[in-house]
Enzyme design. Structure first.
Site, PDB file in Angstrom:
ATOM      1  N   ASP A  86      -8.467  -4.052 -19.506  1.00 42.39           N
ATOM      2  CA  ASP A  86      -8.829  -4.909 -20.641  1.00 42.39           C
ATOM      3  C   ASP A  86      -7.539  -5.421 -21.283  1.00 42.39           C
ATOM      4  O   ASP A  86      -6.774  -4.644 -21.859  1.00 42.39           O
ATOM      5  CB  ASP A  86      -9.650  -4.099 -21.651  1.00 42.39           C
ATOM      6  CG  ASP A  86     -10.032  -4.884 -22.887  1.00 42.39           C
ATOM      7  OD1 ASP A  86      -9.656  -6.068 -22.997  1.00 42.39           O
ATOM      8  OD2 ASP A  86     -10.700  -4.299 -23.764  1.00 42.39           O
ATOM      9  N   HIS A  91       0.815  -1.219   0.000  1.00 45.21           N
ATOM     10  CA  HIS A  91       0.000   0.000   0.000  1.00 45.21           C
ATOM     11  C   HIS A  91       0.850   1.271   0.000  1.00 45.21           C
ATOM     12  O   HIS A  91       0.369   2.344  -0.396  1.00 45.21           O
ATOM     13  CB  HIS A  91      -0.940   0.009   1.206  1.00 45.21           C
ATOM     14  CG  HIS A  91      -2.230   0.732   0.961  1.00 45.21           C
ATOM     15  ND1 HIS A  91      -2.300   1.911   0.239  1.00 45.21           N
ATOM     16  CD2 HIS A  91      -3.511   0.453   1.324  1.00 45.21           C
ATOM     17  CE1 HIS A  91      -3.558   2.324   0.193  1.00 45.21           C
ATOM     18  NE2 HIS A  91      -4.309   1.465   0.836  1.00 45.21           N
TER      19      HIS A  91
END
Length: 420
Positions: A361, A153
Protein backbone atom coordinates in the site's frame (compact mmCIF):
# COMPACT_ATOMS: atom_id res chain seq x y z
CA UNK A 1 -9.45 -1.61 -25.88
CA UNK A 2 -6.71 -1.09 -28.48
CA UNK A 3 -4.06 1.50 -29.15
CA UNK A 4 -2.97 2.20 -25.55
CA UNK A 5 0.53 3.66 -25.50
CA UNK A 6 3.06 3.60 -22.66
CA UNK A 7 5.67 6.35 -22.78
CA UNK A 8 8.80 5.77 -20.72
CA UNK A 9 11.42 8.16 -19.40
CA UNK A 10 15.11 7.24 -19.50
CA UNK A 11 16.12 4.85 -16.71
CA UNK A 12 17.74 6.34 -13.62
CA UNK A 13 19.57 4.64 -10.78
CA UNK A 14 18.11 4.88 -7.28
CA UNK A 15 20.70 4.43 -4.54
CA UNK A 16 20.28 4.12 -0.77
CA UNK A 17 19.39 7.53 0.65
CA UNK A 18 22.16 7.47 3.26
CA UNK A 19 24.84 7.12 0.59
CA UNK A 20 23.54 10.31 -1.07
CA UNK A 21 24.44 12.23 2.06
CA UNK A 22 28.14 11.33 1.90
CA UNK A 23 30.89 11.86 -0.65
CA UNK A 24 31.71 8.15 -0.78
CA UNK A 25 29.41 5.12 -0.79
CA UNK A 26 29.21 2.99 2.34
CA UNK A 27 31.82 0.28 2.72
CA UNK A 28 30.58 -2.82 0.98
CA UNK A 29 30.18 -6.18 2.60
CA UNK A 30 29.10 -9.49 1.13
CA UNK A 31 26.10 -11.65 1.92
CA UNK A 32 26.74 -15.28 1.05
CA UNK A 33 24.09 -17.03 -1.02
CA UNK A 34 22.45 -19.86 0.89
CA UNK A 35 21.82 -23.38 -0.37
CA UNK A 36 18.24 -22.28 -1.11
CA UNK A 37 19.50 -19.39 -3.24
CA UNK A 38 21.87 -21.68 -5.11
CA UNK A 39 18.93 -23.88 -6.16
CA UNK A 40 17.74 -20.97 -8.28
CA UNK A 41 18.87 -19.80 -11.69
CA UNK A 42 19.45 -16.04 -12.16
CA UNK A 43 16.17 -15.72 -14.03
CA UNK A 44 14.35 -12.35 -13.97
CA UNK A 45 10.88 -12.53 -12.44
CA UNK A 46 8.28 -9.92 -13.42
CA UNK A 47 5.41 -8.68 -11.27
CA UNK A 48 2.81 -5.96 -11.85
CA UNK A 49 0.74 -4.34 -9.10
CA UNK A 50 -2.19 -2.22 -10.30
CA UNK A 51 -3.60 0.50 -8.00
CA UNK A 52 -6.93 2.07 -8.96
CA UNK A 53 -6.90 4.71 -6.20
CA UNK A 54 -4.71 7.76 -6.95
CA UNK A 55 -1.99 9.03 -4.63
CA UNK A 56 -0.06 12.30 -4.76
CA UNK A 57 2.81 12.15 -7.26
CA UNK A 58 3.13 8.34 -7.35
CA UNK A 59 6.41 8.35 -9.29
CA UNK A 60 8.26 10.65 -6.89
CA UNK A 61 6.59 9.20 -3.78
CA UNK A 62 7.59 5.64 -4.61
CA UNK A 63 11.04 6.68 -5.85
CA UNK A 64 11.83 8.44 -2.55
CA UNK A 65 10.46 5.55 -0.48
CA UNK A 66 12.48 3.08 -2.54
CA UNK A 67 15.69 5.02 -1.90
CA UNK A 68 15.03 5.10 1.84
CA UNK A 69 14.11 1.43 1.89
CA UNK A 70 17.46 0.49 0.35
CA UNK A 71 19.09 1.74 3.56
CA UNK A 72 17.37 -1.18 5.31
CA UNK A 73 17.71 -3.70 2.45
CA UNK A 74 21.33 -3.08 1.44
CA UNK A 75 21.81 -6.31 -0.59
CA UNK A 76 18.99 -5.21 -2.93
CA UNK A 77 21.18 -2.28 -4.03
CA UNK A 78 24.22 -4.53 -4.51
CA UNK A 79 25.47 -6.86 -7.22
CA UNK A 80 26.31 -10.54 -7.51
CA UNK A 81 30.03 -10.98 -6.90
CA UNK A 82 30.45 -14.05 -9.12
CA UNK A 83 31.74 -16.07 -6.16
CA UNK A 84 28.51 -17.15 -4.50
CA UNK A 85 27.56 -13.92 -2.78
CA UNK A 86 25.88 -10.52 -3.06
CA UNK A 87 28.27 -7.61 -2.62
CA UNK A 88 26.45 -4.75 -0.87
CA UNK A 89 28.06 -2.07 -3.04
CA UNK A 90 25.25 0.46 -2.86
CA UNK A 91 25.22 0.76 -6.66
CA UNK A 92 21.43 0.93 -6.58
CA UNK A 93 18.42 -0.26 -8.54
CA UNK A 94 17.03 0.82 -11.90
CA UNK A 95 13.95 3.06 -11.86
CA UNK A 96 11.78 4.13 -14.80
CA UNK A 97 8.92 6.65 -14.76
CA UNK A 98 6.22 6.11 -17.38
CA UNK A 99 2.75 7.25 -18.42
CA UNK A 100 -0.10 5.43 -20.16
CA UNK A 101 -2.53 6.96 -22.64
CA UNK A 102 -5.61 5.26 -21.16
CA UNK A 103 -7.49 4.86 -17.91
CA UNK A 104 -6.49 1.98 -15.67
CA UNK A 105 -9.94 0.40 -15.55
CA UNK A 106 -9.94 0.16 -19.35
CA UNK A 107 -6.60 -1.61 -19.31
CA UNK A 108 -7.54 -3.96 -16.46
CA UNK A 109 -10.59 -5.07 -18.41
CA UNK A 110 -8.57 -6.14 -21.42
CA UNK A 111 -4.91 -5.43 -22.15
CA UNK A 112 -3.05 -4.71 -18.91
CA UNK A 113 -0.98 -7.87 -19.19
CA UNK A 114 0.08 -6.87 -22.74
CA UNK A 115 1.27 -3.36 -21.93
CA UNK A 116 4.92 -2.37 -21.45
CA UNK A 117 4.76 -2.01 -17.67
CA UNK A 118 8.05 -3.54 -16.52
CA UNK A 119 11.76 -3.05 -17.18
CA UNK A 120 13.45 -5.96 -18.93
CA UNK A 121 16.90 -7.40 -18.30
CA UNK A 122 19.27 -7.42 -21.29
CA UNK A 123 19.21 -11.20 -21.68
CA UNK A 124 17.33 -14.34 -20.77
CA UNK A 125 19.31 -14.57 -17.53
CA UNK A 126 20.58 -11.79 -15.29
CA UNK A 127 24.32 -11.15 -15.39
CA UNK A 128 26.44 -10.63 -12.28
CA UNK A 129 26.90 -6.93 -13.07
CA UNK A 130 23.17 -6.30 -13.64
CA UNK A 131 21.03 -4.61 -10.97
CA UNK A 132 19.17 -7.10 -8.81
CA UNK A 133 15.96 -5.03 -8.93
CA UNK A 134 14.31 -2.91 -11.63
CA UNK A 135 11.18 -0.86 -10.93
CA UNK A 136 8.79 0.99 -13.25
CA UNK A 137 5.96 3.23 -12.06
CA UNK A 138 3.37 3.97 -14.76
CA UNK A 139 0.73 6.67 -14.26
CA UNK A 140 -2.61 6.26 -16.07
CA UNK A 141 -4.86 9.04 -17.32
CA UNK A 142 -7.39 8.43 -14.53
CA UNK A 143 -4.85 8.89 -11.75
CA UNK A 144 -4.42 5.18 -11.13
CA UNK A 145 -0.93 3.75 -11.38
CA UNK A 146 0.97 0.51 -11.81
CA UNK A 147 4.16 -0.60 -10.10
CA UNK A 148 6.11 -3.05 -12.25
CA UNK A 149 8.88 -5.01 -10.53
CA UNK A 150 11.59 -7.16 -12.13
CA UNK A 151 13.97 -9.00 -9.83
CA UNK A 152 16.76 -11.54 -10.06
CA UNK A 153 15.47 -14.74 -8.46
CA UNK A 154 18.83 -15.24 -6.73
CA UNK A 155 18.05 -12.16 -4.62
CA UNK A 156 14.75 -13.30 -3.13
CA UNK A 157 11.73 -15.52 -3.52
CA UNK A 158 8.16 -14.24 -3.82
CA UNK A 159 7.66 -13.94 -0.07
CA UNK A 160 10.86 -11.91 0.19
CA UNK A 161 9.89 -9.48 -2.56
CA UNK A 162 6.40 -9.20 -1.07
CA UNK A 163 7.96 -8.20 2.26
CA UNK A 164 10.20 -5.66 0.52
CA UNK A 165 7.32 -4.03 -1.38
CA UNK A 166 5.19 -3.81 1.75
CA UNK A 167 8.09 -2.04 3.47
CA UNK A 168 8.45 0.44 0.59
CA UNK A 169 4.73 1.10 0.93
CA UNK A 170 5.10 1.79 4.65
CA UNK A 171 7.79 4.41 4.01
CA UNK A 172 5.66 5.94 1.25
CA UNK A 173 2.86 6.33 3.83
CA UNK A 174 5.20 7.84 6.43
CA UNK A 175 5.66 4.71 8.56
CA UNK A 176 9.31 4.54 9.62
CA UNK A 177 11.17 2.34 10.30
CA UNK A 178 9.49 -0.59 8.52
CA UNK A 179 7.40 -2.77 10.80
CA UNK A 180 9.38 -5.90 9.84
CA UNK A 181 13.13 -5.89 10.43
CA UNK A 182 14.71 -7.37 7.28
CA UNK A 183 17.17 -10.27 7.47
CA UNK A 184 19.17 -11.48 4.47
CA UNK A 185 22.08 -13.30 6.11
CA UNK A 186 21.50 -17.06 6.40
CA UNK A 187 22.35 -18.32 9.85
CA UNK A 188 24.61 -21.37 9.51
CA UNK A 189 22.87 -22.86 12.53
CA UNK A 190 19.69 -23.20 10.46
CA UNK A 191 18.85 -26.24 8.42
CA UNK A 192 20.12 -25.98 4.84
CA UNK A 193 19.65 -28.19 1.81
CA UNK A 194 21.68 -31.33 1.08
CA UNK A 195 24.26 -30.79 -1.69
CA UNK A 196 22.63 -33.52 -3.74
CA UNK A 197 19.36 -31.65 -3.58
CA UNK A 198 20.86 -28.34 -4.71
CA UNK A 199 22.14 -30.09 -7.83
CA UNK A 200 18.83 -31.88 -8.37
CA UNK A 201 16.72 -28.75 -7.97
CA UNK A 202 18.78 -26.81 -10.54
CA UNK A 203 18.73 -29.73 -12.97
CA UNK A 204 14.92 -29.89 -13.06
CA UNK A 205 14.85 -26.68 -15.13
CA UNK A 206 16.07 -26.51 -18.70
CA UNK A 207 18.50 -23.60 -18.50
CA UNK A 208 19.18 -23.35 -22.21
CA UNK A 209 16.87 -20.35 -22.41
CA UNK A 210 13.26 -19.38 -21.95
CA UNK A 211 10.55 -20.31 -24.44
CA UNK A 212 7.56 -18.44 -25.75
CA UNK A 213 4.18 -20.01 -25.05
CA UNK A 214 0.58 -18.84 -25.45
CA UNK A 215 -0.61 -16.61 -22.61
CA UNK A 216 -4.06 -17.08 -21.10
CA UNK A 217 -5.66 -15.31 -18.15
CA UNK A 218 -8.03 -17.71 -16.46
CA UNK A 219 -10.75 -17.25 -13.83
CA UNK A 220 -11.48 -20.50 -11.99
CA UNK A 221 -14.87 -20.18 -10.23
CA UNK A 222 -14.98 -20.43 -6.46
CA UNK A 223 -17.93 -22.78 -6.89
CA UNK A 224 -15.76 -25.24 -8.85
CA UNK A 225 -12.98 -25.04 -6.26
CA UNK A 226 -15.50 -25.64 -3.46
CA UNK A 227 -16.88 -28.68 -5.26
CA UNK A 228 -13.40 -30.16 -5.70
CA UNK A 229 -12.59 -29.51 -2.05
CA UNK A 230 -15.73 -31.38 -1.05
CA UNK A 231 -15.08 -34.31 -3.38
CA UNK A 232 -11.48 -34.65 -2.20
CA UNK A 233 -12.35 -34.57 1.47
CA UNK A 234 -10.78 -31.21 2.17
CA UNK A 235 -7.97 -30.19 -0.17
CA UNK A 236 -6.86 -26.56 -0.22
CA UNK A 237 -7.82 -24.01 -2.86
CA UNK A 238 -4.29 -24.14 -4.32
CA UNK A 239 -4.39 -27.92 -4.60
CA UNK A 240 -7.76 -27.72 -6.37
CA UNK A 241 -6.63 -24.99 -8.79
CA UNK A 242 -3.37 -26.82 -9.55
CA UNK A 243 -5.28 -30.04 -10.26
CA UNK A 244 -7.66 -28.25 -12.64
CA UNK A 245 -4.87 -26.74 -14.71
CA UNK A 246 -2.83 -29.95 -14.61
CA UNK A 247 -5.60 -32.11 -16.05
CA UNK A 248 -6.78 -29.57 -18.62
CA UNK A 249 -3.28 -28.98 -19.88
CA UNK A 250 -2.37 -32.68 -19.96
CA UNK A 251 -5.50 -33.59 -21.91
CA UNK A 252 -4.68 -30.83 -24.39
CA UNK A 253 -1.10 -31.84 -25.11
CA UNK A 254 -1.19 -35.66 -24.92
CA UNK A 255 -3.43 -38.55 -25.87
CA UNK A 256 -5.30 -40.45 -23.11
CA UNK A 257 -3.22 -43.59 -23.76
CA UNK A 258 0.09 -41.73 -23.60
CA UNK A 259 2.46 -43.10 -20.94
CA UNK A 260 4.99 -40.26 -21.21
CA UNK A 261 5.85 -38.30 -18.03
CA UNK A 262 3.50 -35.44 -17.12
CA UNK A 263 4.70 -34.27 -13.69
CA UNK A 264 3.39 -31.29 -11.77
CA UNK A 265 6.02 -29.09 -10.11
CA UNK A 266 5.40 -26.47 -7.45
CA UNK A 267 7.48 -24.59 -4.85
CA UNK A 268 6.96 -24.92 -1.11
CA UNK A 269 7.82 -22.18 1.37
CA UNK A 270 9.86 -23.94 4.07
CA UNK A 271 10.70 -21.00 6.36
CA UNK A 272 8.89 -22.59 9.28
CA UNK A 273 10.47 -26.00 8.66
CA UNK A 274 14.08 -24.75 8.62
CA UNK A 275 13.76 -22.18 11.39
CA UNK A 276 14.17 -19.02 9.32
CA UNK A 277 13.26 -16.05 11.48
CA UNK A 278 10.75 -13.32 10.84
CA UNK A 279 12.01 -10.85 8.27
CA UNK A 280 14.17 -13.26 6.25
CA UNK A 281 13.74 -12.30 2.61
CA UNK A 282 16.17 -14.54 0.74
CA UNK A 283 15.06 -17.64 -1.09
CA UNK A 284 13.56 -20.24 1.22
CA UNK A 285 11.55 -22.52 -1.04
CA UNK A 286 12.08 -26.00 -2.41
CA UNK A 287 10.55 -27.40 -5.56
CA UNK A 288 8.31 -30.42 -5.10
CA UNK A 289 7.35 -32.80 -7.91
CA UNK A 290 4.19 -34.86 -8.30
CA UNK A 291 5.12 -37.46 -10.91
CA UNK A 292 2.55 -39.14 -13.10
CA UNK A 293 2.06 -40.24 -16.68
CA UNK A 294 -0.03 -38.31 -19.19
CA UNK A 295 -2.57 -41.12 -19.35
CA UNK A 296 -2.96 -41.26 -15.58
CA UNK A 297 -3.49 -37.51 -15.28
CA UNK A 298 -5.90 -37.34 -18.22
CA UNK A 299 -8.08 -40.17 -16.88
CA UNK A 300 -8.09 -39.17 -13.19
CA UNK A 301 -10.71 -37.09 -11.44
CA UNK A 302 -9.65 -33.59 -10.47
CA UNK A 303 -10.29 -34.44 -6.83
CA UNK A 304 -7.88 -37.38 -6.99
CA UNK A 305 -5.22 -35.19 -8.60
CA UNK A 306 -5.71 -32.60 -5.87
CA UNK A 307 -5.02 -35.31 -3.30
CA UNK A 308 -1.77 -36.18 -5.09
CA UNK A 309 -0.73 -32.56 -4.76
CA UNK A 310 -1.65 -32.60 -1.07
CA UNK A 311 0.42 -35.71 -0.37
CA UNK A 312 3.40 -34.15 -2.12
CA UNK A 313 3.06 -31.04 0.06
CA UNK A 314 2.88 -33.16 3.18
CA UNK A 315 6.12 -34.96 2.26
CA UNK A 316 8.15 -31.79 1.67
CA UNK A 317 10.05 -32.31 4.93
CA UNK A 318 11.63 -35.38 3.33
CA UNK A 319 13.37 -33.08 0.85
CA UNK A 320 15.34 -31.48 3.67
CA UNK A 321 16.82 -34.72 4.98
CA UNK A 322 20.48 -35.56 4.29
CA UNK A 323 20.85 -37.62 1.16
CA UNK A 324 17.63 -36.36 -0.40
CA UNK A 325 17.57 -36.64 -4.18
CA UNK A 326 15.58 -33.43 -4.39
CA UNK A 327 12.26 -35.01 -5.23
CA UNK A 328 11.12 -36.65 -2.00
CA UNK A 329 8.77 -39.59 -1.73
CA UNK A 330 6.50 -38.06 -4.34
CA UNK A 331 8.97 -39.29 -6.96
CA UNK A 332 7.58 -42.78 -6.40
CA UNK A 333 3.93 -41.88 -6.86
CA UNK A 334 2.03 -42.32 -10.08
CA UNK A 335 4.48 -44.64 -11.83
CA UNK A 336 6.77 -41.97 -13.30
CA UNK A 337 10.48 -42.65 -13.73
CA UNK A 338 13.28 -40.52 -12.29
CA UNK A 339 14.84 -39.91 -15.71
CA UNK A 340 15.51 -36.29 -16.78
CA UNK A 341 12.45 -34.59 -18.18
CA UNK A 342 12.04 -32.92 -21.53
CA UNK A 343 11.18 -29.24 -21.36
CA UNK A 344 7.53 -29.55 -22.42
CA UNK A 345 6.77 -32.59 -20.23
CA UNK A 346 6.37 -30.67 -16.97
CA UNK A 347 3.87 -28.14 -15.67
CA UNK A 348 4.81 -25.68 -12.94
CA UNK A 349 2.11 -24.08 -10.78
CA UNK A 350 3.03 -21.32 -8.33
CA UNK A 351 0.83 -19.48 -5.85
CA UNK A 352 1.38 -15.76 -5.25
CA UNK A 353 -1.48 -15.73 -2.73
CA UNK A 354 -0.51 -14.74 0.83
CA UNK A 355 2.96 -13.50 -0.16
CA UNK A 356 2.17 -9.85 0.53
CA UNK A 357 1.95 -8.62 -3.07
CA UNK A 358 -1.64 -7.47 -2.73
CA UNK A 359 -0.91 -6.06 0.74
CA UNK A 360 1.54 -3.45 -0.56
CA UNK A 361 0.00 0.00 0.00
CA UNK A 362 1.75 3.15 -1.24
CA UNK A 363 -0.87 5.49 0.18
CA UNK A 364 -4.13 4.76 -1.62
CA UNK A 365 -4.93 1.25 -0.49
CA UNK A 366 -4.04 -2.23 -1.59
CA UNK A 367 -3.49 -3.38 -5.17
CA UNK A 368 -6.59 -3.99 -7.24
CA UNK A 369 -4.77 -6.54 -9.41
CA UNK A 370 -1.61 -8.62 -9.17
CA UNK A 371 -0.28 -9.94 -12.46
CA UNK A 372 2.55 -12.26 -13.49
CA UNK A 373 3.92 -10.07 -16.27
CA UNK A 374 5.80 -12.60 -18.39
CA UNK A 375 5.76 -13.47 -22.06
CA UNK A 376 8.27 -16.30 -21.78
CA UNK A 377 9.18 -18.87 -19.17
CA UNK A 378 11.77 -21.51 -18.34
CA UNK A 379 9.07 -24.10 -17.66
CA UNK A 380 5.47 -24.29 -18.91
CA UNK A 381 3.52 -22.95 -15.98
CA UNK A 382 0.83 -20.92 -14.27
CA UNK A 383 0.71 -18.35 -11.50
CA UNK A 384 -2.24 -18.19 -9.09
CA UNK A 385 -2.53 -14.46 -8.39
CA UNK A 386 -4.35 -12.48 -5.69
CA UNK A 387 -6.88 -11.12 -5.16
CA UNK A 388 -9.73 -13.26 -6.38
CA UNK A 389 -11.49 -11.66 -9.32
CA UNK A 390 -15.07 -11.46 -8.13
CA UNK A 391 -16.08 -15.03 -7.42
CA UNK A 392 -13.07 -16.68 -9.09
CA UNK A 393 -9.39 -17.43 -8.60
CA UNK A 394 -7.19 -15.52 -11.05
CA UNK A 395 -4.56 -17.59 -12.88
CA UNK A 396 -1.95 -16.26 -15.32
CA UNK A 397 -0.92 -19.06 -17.64
CA UNK A 398 1.96 -19.73 -20.04
CA UNK A 399 1.61 -23.47 -20.35
CA UNK A 400 0.79 -24.52 -23.93
CA UNK A 401 2.26 -24.15 -27.38
CA UNK A 402 0.09 -22.46 -30.04
CA UNK A 403 -0.87 -25.80 -31.55
CA UNK A 404 -2.34 -26.93 -28.22
CA UNK A 405 -4.10 -23.69 -27.25
CA UNK A 406 -7.52 -24.51 -28.71
CA UNK A 407 -7.62 -27.94 -27.06
CA UNK A 408 -6.60 -26.38 -23.72
CA UNK A 409 -9.40 -23.83 -23.94
CA UNK A 410 -11.93 -26.54 -24.82
CA UNK A 411 -11.01 -28.36 -21.61
CA UNK A 412 -11.54 -25.14 -19.64
CA UNK A 413 -14.90 -24.69 -21.38
CA UNK A 414 -16.03 -28.14 -20.24
CA UNK A 415 -15.55 -27.03 -16.63
CA UNK A 416 -17.30 -23.67 -17.12
CA UNK A 417 -14.05 -21.72 -16.68
CA UNK A 418 -13.70 -18.26 -18.20
CA UNK A 419 -10.51 -17.09 -19.93
CA UNK A 420 -9.22 -14.30 -22.16
Amino acid sequence: MTGAVVTKSSPVVVVPSESKQTTTPPASHTVALSSFDLCMLPFPMKLVLAFDRPIHEPVETIKRALSRELDHYQPVAGRLDGEGGIACTGEGVVFVAASASCALDEAMASTLQEMDLTVSCPGVFCRDADPLLLVQVTEFSCGGFVVGVTWNHLLADGAGIGQFLCAVGELARGVSPPSVTPVRHWDDALRGLPTTMVRAQRSTVDNNGSRYLVRHDIAIPLSLVSRIKGESGGCTAFEAVAAVIWRCRTRAVASPADDSPAPLCFPCNVRALVGAGAGYYGNCVVGQVVPATSGAVASSSIADLALLVRRAKESVLDLLLPGSSGHGEARHQGGAQAAPLRWYDSLGVISWVNLGFDAADFGGGRAARVIWHEDRTLLPGCMVCPPCRGDAFSVSSLCVKPEHADAFLRELDLLGIQYW
